[in-house]
Design an enzyme around this catalytic site. Sequence first.
Site, PDB file in Angstrom:
ATOM      1  N   TYR A 114      22.159  -2.366   2.981  1.00  0.00           N
ATOM      2  CA  TYR A 114      21.391  -3.605   3.127  1.00  0.00           C
ATOM      3  C   TYR A 114      20.844  -4.072   1.787  1.00  0.00           C
ATOM      4  CZ  TYR A 114      17.559  -6.586   4.968  1.00  0.00           C
ATOM      5  OH  TYR A 114      16.684  -7.596   5.257  1.00  0.00           O
ATOM      6  N   TYR A 142      13.717  -2.414  15.295  1.00  0.00           N
ATOM      7  CA  TYR A 142      14.768  -1.774  14.471  1.00  0.00           C
ATOM      8  C   TYR A 142      14.378  -1.667  12.996  1.00  0.00           C
ATOM      9  CZ  TYR A 142      16.346  -6.151  12.365  1.00  0.00           C
ATOM     10  OH  TYR A 142      16.401  -7.306  11.631  1.00  0.00           O
ATOM     11  N   HIS A 172      -5.149   0.332   1.626  1.00  0.00           N
ATOM     12  CA  HIS A 172      -5.902   0.456   2.868  1.00  0.00           C
ATOM     13  C   HIS A 172      -5.628  -0.824   3.663  1.00  0.00           C
ATOM     14  CE1 HIS A 172      -9.005   3.389   0.846  1.00  0.00           C
ATOM     15  NE2 HIS A 172      -7.754   3.751   0.645  1.00  0.00           N
ATOM     16  N   HIS A 217      -0.234   2.504  -2.773  1.00  0.00           N
ATOM     17  CA  HIS A 217      -1.125   3.050  -1.749  1.00  0.00           C
ATOM     18  C   HIS A 217      -2.145   1.962  -1.439  1.00  0.00           C
ATOM     19  CE1 HIS A 217      -4.240   5.163   0.286  1.00  0.00           C
ATOM     20  NE2 HIS A 217      -5.061   5.158  -0.743  1.00  0.00           N
ATOM     21  N   GLU A 236      -6.416   9.189  -6.745  1.00  0.00           N
ATOM     22  CA  GLU A 236      -5.264   9.636  -5.943  1.00  0.00           C
ATOM     23  C   GLU A 236      -4.032   9.917  -6.796  1.00  0.00           C
ATOM     24  OE1 GLU A 236      -5.891  10.606  -3.193  1.00  0.00           O
ATOM     25  OE2 GLU A 236      -6.939   9.193  -1.894  1.00  0.00           O
ATOM     26  N   HIS A 242      -7.282   6.897   6.758  1.00  0.00           N
ATOM     27  CA  HIS A 242      -7.290   6.503   5.351  1.00  0.00           C
ATOM     28  C   HIS A 242      -6.478   5.222   5.106  1.00  0.00           C
ATOM     29  CE1 HIS A 242      -7.139   8.098   0.938  1.00  0.00           C
ATOM     30  NE2 HIS A 242      -7.106   6.771   0.993  1.00  0.00           N
TER      31      HIS A 242
HETATM   32 ZN   LIG Z   1      -7.118   5.401  -0.535  1.00  0.00          ZN
END
Ligand SMILES: [Zn+2]
Length: 210
Positions: A206, A111, A92, A90, A71, A153
């Site tokens: 923040y 919020y 899962h 990234h 990826e 995904h």
């Molecule tokens: Zn993936």
Amino acid sequence: MSALAAEVLATARAMNAAGINRGAAGNVSARCEDGFLITPTGMPYDACTAADIVKVSLAGAPQGRRKPSSEWRFHRDIYAARQDAGAIIHAHAPFATALACQQLEIPPFHYMIARFGGENVRCAAYATFGTQELSDAILAAMDGRRACLMAHHGMVVFGADLAEALALAVEFEALCEQYWRVLQLGAPKLLPADEMARVIEKFKSYGKQS
Ligand SMILES: [Zn+2]
């Protein structure tokens, strides 16, 4: 570079320990000079050392003894398009992925959605993993945001650095779990747009001490 590589690997292990990813799925990267460092493809993080982390240039050329995560394209495209991205996760993650498999976006049911830049978190259209089409869909879904779901995904989150990216990824999965629970109770009740606009403005300062 090796200190940053060690930090990338430690963050990948921490994401699994935090329960937001399992096995060798998912990937972690951090911006470095003229490119980024990313976890290798298909290797369990416990079997990796910092020397297995791959450098990829912004032109997409890998350097190192391993192949970069499949990826790497969307990591490259996020760094190229978003100057505020210093590290990307990234995963899962179980609840995020459940919502993504139903192609749901996350509306302002809470919020804290504003932490990710807007009044919702979008779901990127499905495309085959590793493709430019998937990267384009993710970039479109992240417009003005620092997180998105990826249909069928998982999820992507970025932060200014690895620590912030990991903290935001954990917060995001918590929100996905909360939204999943809310959906069990019926149609979600949402915050109005003017309140979300106030919260988005407040989040701009923040966590900043000065
Ligand atoms: Zn993936």
